[in-house]
Motif scaffolding. Structure first.
Motif, PDB file in Angstrom:
ATOM      1  N   ALA A 274       0.833  -1.210   0.000  1.00 36.73           N
ATOM      2  CA  ALA A 274       0.000   0.000   0.000  1.00 36.73           C
ATOM      3  C   ALA A 274       0.866   1.258   0.000  1.00 36.73           C
ATOM      4  O   ALA A 274       0.535   2.257  -0.654  1.00 36.73           O
ATOM      5  N   LEU A 275       1.994   1.213   0.716  1.00 40.96           N
ATOM      6  CA  LEU A 275       2.895   2.375   0.779  1.00 40.96           C
ATOM      7  C   LEU A 275       3.458   2.705  -0.605  1.00 40.96           C
ATOM      8  O   LEU A 275       3.510   3.880  -0.996  1.00 40.96           O
ATOM      9  N   LEU A 276       3.893   1.698  -1.333  1.00 42.79           N
ATOM     10  CA  LEU A 276       4.465   1.944  -2.655  1.00 42.79           C
ATOM     11  C   LEU A 276       3.424   2.542  -3.607  1.00 42.79           C
ATOM     12  O   LEU A 276       3.750   3.388  -4.437  1.00 42.79           O
ATOM     13  N   LEU A 277       2.178   2.109  -3.473  1.00 43.70           N
ATOM     14  CA  LEU A 277       1.125   2.684  -4.304  1.00 43.70           C
ATOM     15  C   LEU A 277       0.823   4.128  -3.896  1.00 43.70           C
ATOM     16  O   LEU A 277       0.719   5.023  -4.743  1.00 43.70           O
ATOM     17  N   GLU A 278       0.699   4.356  -2.589  1.00 47.07           N
ATOM     18  CA  GLU A 278       0.389   5.698  -2.094  1.00 47.07           C
ATOM     19  C   GLU A 278       1.519   6.675  -2.414  1.00 47.07           C
ATOM     20  O   GLU A 278       1.281   7.859  -2.674  1.00 47.07           O
TER      21      GLU A 278
ATOM     22  N   PHE B 110      11.231   0.928   6.257  1.00 49.80           N
ATOM     23  CA  PHE B 110      10.936   0.799   4.830  1.00 49.80           C
ATOM     24  C   PHE B 110      10.449   2.130   4.263  1.00 49.80           C
ATOM     25  O   PHE B 110      10.847   2.539   3.161  1.00 49.80           O
ATOM     26  N   ALA B 111       9.588   2.831   5.010  1.00 47.58           N
ATOM     27  CA  ALA B 111       9.088   4.138   4.569  1.00 47.58           C
ATOM     28  C   ALA B 111      10.229   5.145   4.455  1.00 47.58           C
ATOM     29  O   ALA B 111      10.267   5.961   3.518  1.00 47.58           O
ATOM     30  N   LEU B 112      11.174   5.109   5.394  1.00 48.62           N
ATOM     31  CA  LEU B 112      12.331   6.001   5.341  1.00 48.62           C
ATOM     32  C   LEU B 112      13.143   5.765   4.071  1.00 48.62           C
ATOM     33  O   LEU B 112      13.550   6.715   3.386  1.00 48.62           O
TER      34      LEU B 112
ATOM     35  N   PRO C 297      13.877   8.943  16.304  1.00 48.16           N
ATOM     36  CA  PRO C 297      14.238  10.277  15.807  1.00 48.16           C
ATOM     37  C   PRO C 297      13.659  10.582  14.432  1.00 48.16           C
ATOM     38  O   PRO C 297      13.276  11.715  14.154  1.00 48.16           O
ATOM     39  N   LYS C 298      13.582   9.596  13.570  1.00 44.94           N
ATOM     40  CA  LYS C 298      13.043   9.812  12.231  1.00 44.94           C
ATOM     41  C   LYS C 298      11.520   9.761  12.200  1.00 44.94           C
ATOM     42  O   LYS C 298      10.892  10.323  11.302  1.00 44.94           O
ATOM     43  N   HIS C 299      10.916   9.065  13.144  1.00 46.70           N
ATOM     44  CA  HIS C 299       9.461   8.923  13.192  1.00 46.70           C
ATOM     45  C   HIS C 299       8.975   9.191  14.614  1.00 46.70           C
ATOM     46  O   HIS C 299       8.626   8.265  15.349  1.00 46.70           O
ATOM     47  N   PRO C 300       8.963  10.461  15.031  1.00 53.49           N
ATOM     48  CA  PRO C 300       8.491  10.782  16.388  1.00 53.49           C
ATOM     49  C   PRO C 300       7.005  10.505  16.545  1.00 53.49           C
ATOM     50  O   PRO C 300       6.186  10.931  15.724  1.00 53.49           O
ATOM     51  N   ALA C 301       6.653   9.754  17.583  1.00 54.77           N
ATOM     52  CA  ALA C 301       5.244   9.443  17.855  1.00 54.77           C
ATOM     53  C   ALA C 301       4.626  10.545  18.725  1.00 54.77           C
ATOM     54  O   ALA C 301       5.339  11.316  19.368  1.00 54.77           O
TER      55      ALA C 301
END
Length: 359
Positions: A103-107, A139-141, A165-169
């Motif tokens: 889904a990420l690759l499509l989006e 993977f998103a990074l 650090p790259k994906h702060p919640a």
């Protein structure tokens, strides 16, 4: 807590793209470069160059040896299969990860799914729920898609456990502009700008009303109406956690099925009728909408394989199963557990014995 997350993110950017990473047996190091070796094979591994007290060094991170690879941007984008092998995802974990990665690759290319993924990722503690999230964030990074992802938890404590650090919640109240005192929803257009994936971690804390507020915030930010009861607009949403691990902080819980809900409603109805304040126990329209939002999740991945404890004969495996059982643990079982652990503790006498043997 929010300030701490922001400071960690800013510190990572200040290092000029380098990232901190904890290596087993080495400690905390500063990764300066990373590349993959053996791509598209079963022997794929990460080769890193890092700075430590001993100067600039290199190491090969074998899959599963040092935990997840560092959040370092590679020059070449990894495949879904390579990511699965780097994170040593089991078949159950890979099943959930592949659906989200596809889904990420499509989006990422601007293609919105006609039926957005609504997934419940659940299982007992230690079954790898957070491992799927870590793999997806990494993977998103690598595919320049971190901006599409938002991770939130009802409590800041749970948010900090999955924040990087790259994906702060964030907390759900902060991310979706929810006022927990007045139960109102504010403007979160800026926060949700460009977001296509929402991970709600430790979702057992969330009650029906809070889930309705989250859904409403997403719809307001996207500008899409509630299409015949369709919640969360066209956002891809993942509920991650164990519904039996925590109870929500007040309100109507997200129960497992309609039969259990009917029994719970009858219990509250009888209690309210006996006490003379029945209206307090009635489900509001917003609660009902939140309940329907939960029932709209049509993909449920139940993880059953322990990832932290692999050996059935292991002491911790035995007692983890005991404490996660439906029946309440008695004092005698707890005492036996403590005695067994104390028997394995390192004593001063044992340390002296080891020191003598080393000589």
């Amino acid at each position: 807590a929010q300030r701490g997350v922001e400071m960690a993110s800013n510190a990572a950017e200040a290092d000029g793209g380098r990232v901190w990473y904890y290596m087993r047996g080495v400690g905390r190091v500063l990764v300066q470069d990373m590349r993959l070796e053996g791509v598209e094979t079963r022997d794929v591994c990460a080769h890193i160059t890092y700075l430590s007290d001993g100067g600039v060094q290199t190491a090969v991170l074998e899959a599963g040896e040092h935990g997840p690879p560092p959040e370092f941007k590679l020059q070449h984008k990894p495949s879904i299969a390579d990511t699965i092998r780097l994170f040593t995802l089991s078949k159950q974990l890979a099943f959930a990860f592949v659906q989200l990665a596809d889904a990420l690759l499509l989006e990422r290319e601007g293609t919105k799914l006609p039926d957005p993924v609504r997934m419940v990722l659940t299982g007992e503690p230690g079954t790898g729920k957070s491992q799927v999230l870590k793999a997806f964030e990494w993977f998103a990074l690598q595919w320049d898609a971190s901006h599409l992802l938002l991770v939130a938890s009802f409590t800041w404590r749970a948010a900090l456990m999955v924040s990087t650090p790259k994906h702060p919640a964030r907390s759900t109240c902060t991310a979706f502009a929810i006022n927990p005192i007045t139960n109102t929803v504010g403007d979160c257009i800026e926060t949700l700008a460009g977001v296509r994936f929402v991970f709600l971690n430790d979702y057992s804390f969330i009650n029906c009303l809070h889930l309705e507020h989250i859904s409403r915030s997403i719809r307001m930010a996207s500008g899409l109406p509630d299409d015949r009861g369709r919640c969360f607009a066209d956002m891809i949403v993942v509920l991650c956690g164990d519904l039996c691990q925590h109870r929500p902080v007040g309100g109507w819980p997200l129960l497992i099925n309609n039969r259990e809900r009917e029994a719970y409603n009858k219990l509250l109805h009888d209690a309210g009728e006996a006490a003379g304040f029945l209206p307090l126990f009635r489900m509001s329209a917003e609660d009902t909408t939140g309940s329907n939002a939960y029932l709209s999740f049509d993909r449920v991945v139940v993880l059953t394989e322990q990832q932290r404890i692999l050996a059935e004969g292991d002491l911790l495996y035995k007692y983890s199963r005991m404490f996660m059982a439906a029946e309440r643990v008695c004092r005698e079982d707890v005492a036996e557990f403590c005695d067994a652990l104390n028997a394995k503790a390192v004593t001063p006498g044992l340390l002296q014995q080891w020191a003598a043997e080393d000589r």
